[in-house]
Design a protein around this motif. Structure first.
Motif, PDB file in Angstrom:
ATOM      1  N   HIS A 161      22.463 -13.176  -7.762  1.00  0.00           N
ATOM      2  CA  HIS A 161      22.129 -14.361  -6.973  1.00  0.00           C
ATOM      3  C   HIS A 161      22.563 -14.227  -5.514  1.00  0.00           C
ATOM      4  CE1 HIS A 161      21.793 -17.331 -10.561  1.00  0.00           C
ATOM      5  NE2 HIS A 161      21.662 -16.093 -10.995  1.00  0.00           N
ATOM      6  N   ASP A 162      23.237 -13.132  -5.157  1.00  0.00           N
ATOM      7  CA  ASP A 162      23.888 -13.063  -3.848  1.00  0.00           C
ATOM      8  C   ASP A 162      22.996 -12.539  -2.724  1.00  0.00           C
ATOM      9  OD1 ASP A 162      23.696 -10.440  -4.561  1.00  0.00           O
ATOM     10  OD2 ASP A 162      25.841 -10.001  -4.495  1.00  0.00           O
ATOM     11  N   GLN A 163      21.711 -12.514  -2.915  1.00  0.00           N
ATOM     12  CA  GLN A 163      20.784 -12.123  -1.862  1.00  0.00           C
ATOM     13  C   GLN A 163      19.438 -12.798  -2.110  1.00  0.00           C
ATOM     14  OE1 GLN A 163      20.368  -7.734  -2.980  1.00  0.00           O
ATOM     15  NE2 GLN A 163      18.211  -8.274  -2.734  1.00  0.00           N
ATOM     16  N   SER A 164      18.595 -12.805  -1.105  1.00  0.00           N
ATOM     17  CA  SER A 164      17.231 -13.310  -1.284  1.00  0.00           C
ATOM     18  C   SER A 164      16.315 -12.129  -1.627  1.00  0.00           C
ATOM     19  CB  SER A 164      16.745 -14.000  -0.010  1.00  0.00           C
ATOM     20  OG  SER A 164      16.761 -13.101   1.079  1.00  0.00           O
ATOM     21  N   TYR A 165      15.187 -12.425  -2.251  1.00  0.00           N
ATOM     22  CA  TYR A 165      14.272 -11.377  -2.706  1.00  0.00           C
ATOM     23  C   TYR A 165      12.871 -11.640  -2.164  1.00  0.00           C
ATOM     24  CZ  TYR A 165      17.962 -10.116  -5.975  1.00  0.00           C
ATOM     25  OH  TYR A 165      19.160  -9.726  -6.529  1.00  0.00           O
ATOM     26  N   ASP A 166      12.350 -10.673  -1.415  1.00  0.00           N
ATOM     27  CA  ASP A 166      10.978 -10.702  -0.935  1.00  0.00           C
ATOM     28  C   ASP A 166      10.138  -9.979  -1.994  1.00  0.00           C
ATOM     29  OD1 ASP A 166       8.648 -10.779   0.485  1.00  0.00           O
ATOM     30  OD2 ASP A 166       9.251  -9.295   1.992  1.00  0.00           O
ATOM     31  N   SER A 167       9.741 -10.720  -3.027  1.00  0.00           N
ATOM     32  CA  SER A 167       9.213 -10.132  -4.260  1.00  0.00           C
ATOM     33  C   SER A 167       7.697 -10.022  -4.249  1.00  0.00           C
ATOM     34  CB  SER A 167       9.652 -10.975  -5.455  1.00  0.00           C
ATOM     35  OG  SER A 167      11.042 -11.233  -5.403  1.00  0.00           O
ATOM     36  N   TYR A 168       7.181  -9.024  -4.980  1.00  0.00           N
ATOM     37  CA  TYR A 168       5.734  -8.822  -5.046  1.00  0.00           C
ATOM     38  C   TYR A 168       5.320  -8.183  -6.370  1.00  0.00           C
ATOM     39  CZ  TYR A 168       7.056  -4.023  -3.747  1.00  0.00           C
ATOM     40  OH  TYR A 168       7.639  -2.782  -3.711  1.00  0.00           O
ATOM     41  N   ALA A 169       4.054  -8.412  -6.721  1.00  0.00           N
ATOM     42  CA  ALA A 169       3.399  -7.752  -7.858  1.00  0.00           C
ATOM     43  C   ALA A 169       2.081  -7.205  -7.333  1.00  0.00           C
ATOM     44  CB  ALA A 169       3.167  -8.743  -8.997  1.00  0.00           C
ATOM     45  N   TYR A 170       1.958  -5.878  -7.247  1.00  0.00           N
ATOM     46  CA  TYR A 170       0.808  -5.257  -6.585  1.00  0.00           C
ATOM     47  C   TYR A 170       0.139  -4.200  -7.457  1.00  0.00           C
ATOM     48  CZ  TYR A 170       2.155  -7.119  -1.952  1.00  0.00           C
ATOM     49  OH  TYR A 170       2.459  -7.925  -0.880  1.00  0.00           O
ATOM     50  N   LEU A 171      -1.180  -4.120  -7.315  1.00  0.00           N
ATOM     51  CA  LEU A 171      -1.974  -2.990  -7.785  1.00  0.00           C
ATOM     52  C   LEU A 171      -2.334  -2.167  -6.559  1.00  0.00           C
ATOM     53  CD1 LEU A 171      -3.726  -1.528 -10.016  1.00  0.00           C
ATOM     54  CD2 LEU A 171      -5.615  -2.996  -9.230  1.00  0.00           C
ATOM     55  N   TYR A 172      -2.064  -0.848  -6.603  1.00  0.00           N
ATOM     56  CA  TYR A 172      -2.350   0.040  -5.483  1.00  0.00           C
ATOM     57  C   TYR A 172      -3.543   0.932  -5.814  1.00  0.00           C
ATOM     58  CZ  TYR A 172       2.466  -1.014  -3.990  1.00  0.00           C
ATOM     59  OH  TYR A 172       3.622  -1.645  -3.617  1.00  0.00           O
ATOM     60  N   GLY A 173      -4.473   1.053  -4.878  1.00  0.00           N
ATOM     61  CA  GLY A 173      -5.549   2.033  -4.970  1.00  0.00           C
ATOM     62  C   GLY A 173      -5.339   3.084  -3.904  1.00  0.00           C
ATOM     63  N   THR A 174      -5.399   4.360  -4.281  1.00  0.00           N
ATOM     64  CA  THR A 174      -5.153   5.458  -3.342  1.00  0.00           C
ATOM     65  C   THR A 174      -6.256   6.502  -3.465  1.00  0.00           C
ATOM     66  OG1 THR A 174      -2.752   5.140  -3.512  1.00  0.00           O
ATOM     67  CG2 THR A 174      -3.508   7.260  -2.664  1.00  0.00           C
ATOM     68  N   PHE A 175      -6.672   7.049  -2.334  1.00  0.00           N
ATOM     69  CA  PHE A 175      -7.640   8.157  -2.375  1.00  0.00           C
ATOM     70  C   PHE A 175      -7.289   9.162  -1.287  1.00  0.00           C
ATOM     71  CE2 PHE A 175      -9.408   5.669   1.020  1.00  0.00           C
ATOM     72  CZ  PHE A 175     -10.123   6.555   1.822  1.00  0.00           C
ATOM     73  N   VAL A 176      -7.905  10.339  -1.362  1.00  0.00           N
ATOM     74  CA  VAL A 176      -7.658  11.405  -0.390  1.00  0.00           C
ATOM     75  C   VAL A 176      -8.752  11.368   0.674  1.00  0.00           C
ATOM     76  CG1 VAL A 176      -7.468  13.890  -0.017  1.00  0.00           C
ATOM     77  CG2 VAL A 176      -6.461  12.848  -2.056  1.00  0.00           C
ATOM     78  N   ASP A 177      -8.334  11.184   1.907  1.00  0.00           N
ATOM     79  CA  ASP A 177      -9.251  11.187   3.041  1.00  0.00           C
ATOM     80  C   ASP A 177      -8.969  12.433   3.889  1.00  0.00           C
ATOM     81  OD1 ASP A 177     -11.244  10.282   4.688  1.00  0.00           O
ATOM     82  OD2 ASP A 177     -10.094   8.643   5.584  1.00  0.00           O
ATOM     83  N   ARG A 178      -9.794  12.663   4.899  1.00  0.00           N
ATOM     84  CA  ARG A 178      -9.551  13.767   5.827  1.00  0.00           C
ATOM     85  C   ARG A 178      -9.589  13.204   7.249  1.00  0.00           C
ATOM     86  NH1 ARG A 178      -8.739  18.942   5.337  1.00  0.00           N
ATOM     87  NH2 ARG A 178      -9.222  20.385   7.032  1.00  0.00           N
ATOM     88  N   TYR A 179      -8.485  13.387   7.954  1.00  0.00           N
ATOM     89  CA  TYR A 179      -8.354  12.830   9.293  1.00  0.00           C
ATOM     90  C   TYR A 179      -7.742  13.869  10.227  1.00  0.00           C
ATOM     91  CZ  TYR A 179      -6.783   9.670  13.016  1.00  0.00           C
ATOM     92  OH  TYR A 179      -6.558   9.059  14.221  1.00  0.00           O
ATOM     93  N   ARG A 180      -8.392  14.099  11.367  1.00  0.00           N
ATOM     94  CA  ARG A 180      -7.926  15.096  12.331  1.00  0.00           C
ATOM     95  C   ARG A 180      -7.773  16.473  11.690  1.00  0.00           C
ATOM     96  NH1 ARG A 180      -7.924  13.391  17.819  1.00  0.00           N
ATOM     97  NH2 ARG A 180      -7.687  11.129  17.790  1.00  0.00           N
ATOM     98  N   GLY A 181      -8.678  16.781  10.728  1.00  0.00           N
ATOM     99  CA  GLY A 181      -8.652  18.079  10.067  1.00  0.00           C
ATOM    100  C   GLY A 181      -7.572  18.235   9.028  1.00  0.00           C
ATOM    101  N   ILE A 182      -6.920  17.129   8.630  1.00  0.00           N
ATOM    102  CA  ILE A 182      -5.821  17.180   7.669  1.00  0.00           C
ATOM    103  C   ILE A 182      -6.155  16.288   6.476  1.00  0.00           C
ATOM    104  CG2 ILE A 182      -3.365  16.650   7.298  1.00  0.00           C
ATOM    105  CD1 ILE A 182      -2.933  17.125  10.286  1.00  0.00           C
ATOM    106  N   ASP A 183      -5.950  16.797   5.261  1.00  0.00           N
ATOM    107  CA  ASP A 183      -6.093  15.971   4.057  1.00  0.00           C
ATOM    108  C   ASP A 183      -4.894  15.030   3.973  1.00  0.00           C
ATOM    109  OD1 ASP A 183      -8.464  17.135   3.274  1.00  0.00           O
ATOM    110  OD2 ASP A 183      -7.495  18.639   2.014  1.00  0.00           O
ATOM    111  N   CYS A 184      -5.167  13.757   3.757  1.00  0.00           N
ATOM    112  CA  CYS A 184      -4.091  12.770   3.714  1.00  0.00           C
ATOM    113  C   CYS A 184      -4.499  11.644   2.773  1.00  0.00           C
ATOM    114  CB  CYS A 184      -3.792  12.227   5.110  1.00  0.00           C
ATOM    115  SG  CYS A 184      -5.246  11.581   5.993  1.00  0.00           S
ATOM    116  N   THR A 185      -3.541  10.828   2.375  1.00  0.00           N
ATOM    117  CA  THR A 185      -3.811   9.761   1.416  1.00  0.00           C
ATOM    118  C   THR A 185      -3.847   8.399   2.101  1.00  0.00           C
ATOM    119  OG1 THR A 185      -1.456   9.500   0.884  1.00  0.00           O
ATOM    120  CG2 THR A 185      -2.747  11.019  -0.486  1.00  0.00           C
TER     121      THR A 185
END
Length: 199
Positions: A161-185
């Motif tokens: 109880h000794d702190q506050s909570y910035d709580s969340y419930a999330y679904l994440y979608g991730t894919f591989v893109d290519r930016y500036r010639g580099i593969d990134c997520t």
């Protein structure tokens, strides 16, 4: 609301290659480097725009009382771009953001499950002490295609109880893109934040 020559060799050389690989100790194998996020690559340029997803959710309550009650919600991610998103993956997490030294997240006291429609049962998501994990889904997401996931979570008694909570419930979608010639997520989320109630 509020992740993408053909070379001729002699028969003798070809026969030796497997032996050379087998002789190398496993400890010599270097781990695959972690792919950077497109935001990391973007730091030097400031021109990458993550406008691939539209996320929405229904059912996350504004306030969650600690205890054994499950809270069911549905999360949807839609590809609103003109690009086919490749190496697509899904994961979910229930936690809270930590801003100050000495604070801790609520994830060790949370339980998270997704509905497996094929087996008609709830499957638990947990990695170590965190309420998180990957969810089976399509490996690509074409333009205007959506993924829908039904999830449920709870936050158990015992949370400090000794702190506050910035709580969340999330679904994440991730894919591989290519930016500036580099593969990134690239990732985006569907879900919501919530408040905690002890009594």
């Amino acid at each position: 609301m509020k992740l993408r020559r053909t070379l001729s060799v002699s028969a003798v050389t070809a026969a030796l290659i497997p032996l050379a690989v087998a002789a190398a100790p496993a400890t010599q194998a270097a781990p695959a480097p972690k792919m950077p996020t497109c935001s990391d690559v973007d730091t030097a340029y400031g021109q990458y725009h993550n406008n691939f997803f539209a996320g929405r959710s229904f059912g996350v309550p504004d306030t969650v009382r600690l205890g054994d009650e499950w809270h069911v919600f549905t999360a949807t991610l839609t590809n609103v771009s003109k690009k086919e998103l490749k190496s697509f993956s899904l994961r979910a997490r229930v936690d809270s953001n930590v801003y100050n030294e000495g604070e801790h997240g609520l994830s060790p006291y949370a339980d998270l499950q997704y509905w497996d429609a094929a087996k008609r049962e709830w499957k638990t998501l947990r990695q170590g002490d965190a309420a998180t994990g990957g969810i089976p889904g399509p490996s690509t997401l074409k333009p205007r295609e959506s993924v829908h996931v039904q999830l449920r979570f709870r936050v158990r008694e015992g949370l400090s109880h000794d702190q506050s909570y910035d709580s969340y419930a999330y679904l994440y979608g991730t894919f591989v893109d290519r930016y500036r010639g580099i593969d990134c997520t690239t990732s985006d989320v569907a879900g919501s934040t919530f408040n905690l109630r002890w009594k």
